[in-house]
Design a protein around this motif. Structure first.
Motif, short mmCIF file in Angstrom:
data_model
loop_
_atom_site.label_atom_id
_atom_site.label_comp_id
_atom_site.label_asym_id
_atom_site.label_seq_id
_atom_site.Cartn_x
_atom_site.Cartn_y
_atom_site.Cartn_z
N ASP A 67 81.62 49.43 44.62
CA ASP A 67 82.51 50.38 45.28
C ASP A 67 83.94 49.85 45.31
OD1 ASP A 67 80.44 52.34 46.19
OD2 ASP A 67 79.72 50.58 47.26
N ALA A 68 84.09 48.57 45.57
CA ALA A 68 85.43 47.96 45.60
C ALA A 68 86.08 48.01 44.22
CB ALA A 68 85.33 46.52 46.10
N VAL A 69 85.31 47.73 43.18
CA VAL A 69 85.84 47.79 41.81
C VAL A 69 86.26 49.21 41.47
CG1 VAL A 69 85.21 47.57 39.37
CG2 VAL A 69 84.57 45.77 41.00
N LEU A 70 85.46 50.19 41.87
CA LEU A 70 85.79 51.60 41.63
C LEU A 70 87.12 51.96 42.30
CD1 LEU A 70 84.72 54.29 40.44
CD2 LEU A 70 83.72 54.73 42.67
N LEU A 71 87.31 51.50 43.53
CA LEU A 71 88.57 51.76 44.23
C LEU A 71 89.74 51.09 43.53
CD1 LEU A 71 87.72 51.49 48.04
CD2 LEU A 71 88.34 53.51 46.74
N LYS A 72 89.54 49.85 43.11
CA LYS A 72 90.62 49.12 42.42
C LYS A 72 91.01 49.84 41.12
CE LYS A 72 91.73 45.23 43.56
NZ LYS A 72 92.97 44.85 44.18
N LYS A 73 90.01 50.34 40.38
CA LYS A 73 90.30 51.08 39.15
C LYS A 73 91.09 52.35 39.45
CE LYS A 73 86.48 49.60 36.20
NZ LYS A 73 85.26 50.05 35.49
N GLU A 82 85.88 59.17 39.26
CA GLU A 82 85.30 60.10 40.23
C GLU A 82 84.62 59.31 41.33
OE1 GLU A 82 82.86 63.17 38.58
OE2 GLU A 82 84.17 63.42 36.86
N PHE A 83 84.88 59.68 42.56
CA PHE A 83 84.26 59.01 43.69
C PHE A 83 84.35 59.91 44.91
CE2 PHE A 83 88.69 57.81 43.61
CZ PHE A 83 89.09 57.87 44.94
N ASN A 84 83.64 59.53 45.94
CA ASN A 84 83.64 60.27 47.20
C ASN A 84 84.84 59.82 48.02
OD1 ASN A 84 83.21 60.97 49.92
ND2 ASN A 84 81.03 61.17 49.59
N HIS A 85 85.84 60.66 48.11
CA HIS A 85 87.07 60.30 48.83
C HIS A 85 86.81 60.01 50.30
CE1 HIS A 85 89.05 61.66 45.21
NE2 HIS A 85 90.19 61.18 45.68
N ASP A 86 85.92 60.78 50.93
CA ASP A 86 85.63 60.54 52.35
C ASP A 86 85.04 59.16 52.57
OD1 ASP A 86 86.53 63.05 53.09
OD2 ASP A 86 84.55 63.96 52.95
N ALA A 87 84.13 58.74 51.68
CA ALA A 87 83.50 57.42 51.81
C ALA A 87 84.48 56.31 51.44
CB ALA A 87 82.26 57.35 50.93
N ALA A 88 85.40 56.59 50.52
CA ALA A 88 86.35 55.58 50.07
C ALA A 88 87.45 55.32 51.09
CB ALA A 88 86.97 55.99 48.74
N ASP A 89 87.68 56.25 51.99
CA ASP A 89 88.70 56.09 53.03
C ASP A 89 88.11 55.26 54.16
OD1 ASP A 89 90.88 56.34 54.70
OD2 ASP A 89 90.43 58.40 55.28
N ASP A 93 92.06 56.84 57.62
CA ASP A 93 93.42 57.26 57.93
C ASP A 93 93.83 58.50 57.13
OD1 ASP A 93 93.77 56.24 55.39
OD2 ASP A 93 95.37 54.85 55.94
N GLY A 94 92.88 59.10 56.41
CA GLY A 94 93.15 60.33 55.68
C GLY A 94 93.63 60.15 54.25
N LYS A 95 93.74 58.90 53.79
CA LYS A 95 94.17 58.66 52.40
C LYS A 95 93.43 57.46 51.84
CE LYS A 95 98.17 56.27 54.14
NZ LYS A 95 99.32 56.60 54.89
N VAL A 96 93.25 57.47 50.53
CA VAL A 96 92.62 56.35 49.84
C VAL A 96 93.72 55.54 49.19
CG1 VAL A 96 91.01 55.68 48.02
CG2 VAL A 96 90.51 57.67 49.45
N ASP A 97 93.88 54.30 49.67
CA ASP A 97 94.95 53.45 49.15
C ASP A 97 94.49 51.99 49.14
OD1 ASP A 97 95.06 52.76 51.86
OD2 ASP A 97 96.91 53.86 52.23
#
Length: 117
Positions: A67-73, A82-89, A93-97
């Motif tokens: 999951d961390a690698v997916l976010l970094k990519k 493609e990923f689940n934005h709700d789970a990645a946040d 705080d309402g944003k994936v960063d």
């Protein structure tokens, strides 16, 4: 319930299950699986609050380095991620960063960081 007169004692056999009957119902089939999404009804939040497994960006049911690698990519600008934005946040705080990626990595490294706080 019997003491209060709500249920007659003769009906207790109908509501008591033996261990074999419980096994046949397979009630423990999913006890070790954290749901990916759903609603909270356990008293920790307002009943019916949407639930998502924070950190599980790829939707495989586990919060891990994948999951961390997916976010970094995603943050590096890779196309078609493609990923689940709700789970990645993970800090909700309402944003994936990058804050989410760092928080997830620190959580996976064993720091006592609860996702979503």
């Amino acid at each position: 319930m019997v003491e209060k007169g709500v249920v007659d004692e003769k009906y207790l056999d109908m509501v008591n299950l033996t261990l074999d009957e419980v096994k046949l119902l397979k009630v423990d089939k999913n006890t070790n699986i954290v749901p990916l999404r759903g609603y909270i009804y356990d008293g920790t939040a307002e009943p019916g609050t949407p639930y998502v497994l924070l950190g599980n960006a790829n939707g495989d049911g586990a919060v891990d380095t994948k999951d961390a690698v997916l976010l970094k990519k995603y943050l590096a600008g890779f196309e078609g991620i493609e990923f689940n934005h709700d789970a990645a946040d993970v800090n909700v705080d309402g944003k994936v960063d990058s804050k989410d990626a760092v928080r997830l990595l620190r959580h996976l490294a064993g720091y006592d960081l609860k996702l979503g706080e």
